[in-house]
Design an enzyme around this catalytic site. Structure first.
Site, PDB file in Angstrom:
ATOM      1  N   SER A 162      -3.385   2.130  -0.968  1.00 38.53           N
ATOM      2  CA  SER A 162      -3.292   0.979   0.010  1.00 38.53           C
ATOM      3  C   SER A 162      -3.545  -0.330  -0.663  1.00 38.53           C
ATOM      4  O   SER A 162      -3.283  -1.460  -0.093  1.00 38.53           O
ATOM      5  CB  SER A 162      -4.435   1.149   1.286  1.00 38.53           C
ATOM      6  N   LYS A 200     -11.061  -2.941   0.038  1.00 36.86           N
ATOM      7  CA  LYS A 200     -10.137  -3.612   0.821  1.00 36.86           C
ATOM      8  C   LYS A 200     -10.419  -5.164   0.415  1.00 36.86           C
ATOM      9  O   LYS A 200     -11.290  -5.576  -0.017  1.00 36.86           O
ATOM     10  CB  LYS A 200     -10.251  -3.296   2.292  1.00 36.86           C
TER      11      LYS A 200
END
Length: 241
Positions: A162, A200
């Site tokens: 991701s 993230k």
């Protein structure tokens, strides 16, 4: 070391197998642990299997085998929430020390800035759907001191894709500076709901916290601030070819 949920699930499976000889269903495990979805059970079972506590038997439905139990059945686990906390780092491990008054000649291939610094590898971190981070100190790695920024550091092995648009790939090792605050736009280790850790980019949207992927295939996840804790900030990356 197991998290509280991992310990609870392992003991639930063990007790059910002792009573009936049949592993519980995923719905029974979900209800027993008071989880909202079976995906959480899948993650817990995968974590227990990776640590060698259980084994999934192929080509058989509901086929689980308990291989071992924790060395110490500590009753306090039931009343204390285990969490991923890199502050288990002790002593000077992972801490950038002041250079000595007299430094030895640099070894071949080593910069004159100083000797490599050993920092602990604390397990794996998801760059994708959050997974439970392994909180045991498995080994150490040596990193150039110029990669560190002062303070305490630890390393995590990346699983998932991701963050590929930020140059972070599956199998990379990220260097994290331990801190509990971060600025919007920084890439962080975020602990979600005290149970799951993920890598993230942090964004603040009004009174909410957004965990943003660097891959258009993944959605940005938005949480109230009390559900997300900063566990560290990305300061470096190592890659094997």
């Amino acid at each position: 070391m197991l998290t509280r949920k991992q310990h609870e699930l392992l003991m639930f499976i063990h007790e059910r197998m002792k009573e009936s000889g049949i592993p519980p269903s995923f719905d029974e495990m979900k209800d027993a642990l008071d989880l909202r979805s079976k995906s959480g059970i899948h993650r817990l079972i995968t974590a227990l299997e990776e640590r060698g506590f259980i084994r999934r038997l192929p080509n058989r439905a509901r086929a689980l085998e308990v291989i071992k139990l924790p060395d110490s059945m500590n009753p306090s686990l039931g009343g204390r929430k285990a969490r991923f906390e890199p502050n288990v780092i002790e002593g000077t491990l992972g801490r950038v020390a002041a250079p000595p008054a007299r430094s030895a000649p640099p070894m071949p291939g080593m910069s004159e800035a100083g000797r490599p610094v050993s920092i602990p590898v604390m397990g794996r971190i998801a760059a994708g759907t959050p997974i439970e981070a392994i909180q045991s100190h498995s080994h150490t790695i040596a990193v150039p001191p110029e990669m560190l920024t002062g303070g305490e550091h630890y390393a995590l092995e990346v699983r998932g894709d991701s963050m590929v648009d930020a140059g972070i790939f599956d199998g990379d090792t990220v260097i994290i500076k331990k801190q509990d605050t971060a600025a919007t736009g920084e890439i962080i280790v975020a602990l979600v709901d005290e149970e799951e850790a993920t890598l993230k980019r942090l964004r603040r949207r009004g009174n909410s916290v957004a965990l943003e992927a660097a891959n258009p295939a993944y959605e940005t996840r938005i949480f109230p601030p009390d559900r997300v804790k900063v566990q560290g900030r990305l300061v470096g990356l190592l890659r094997k070819y």
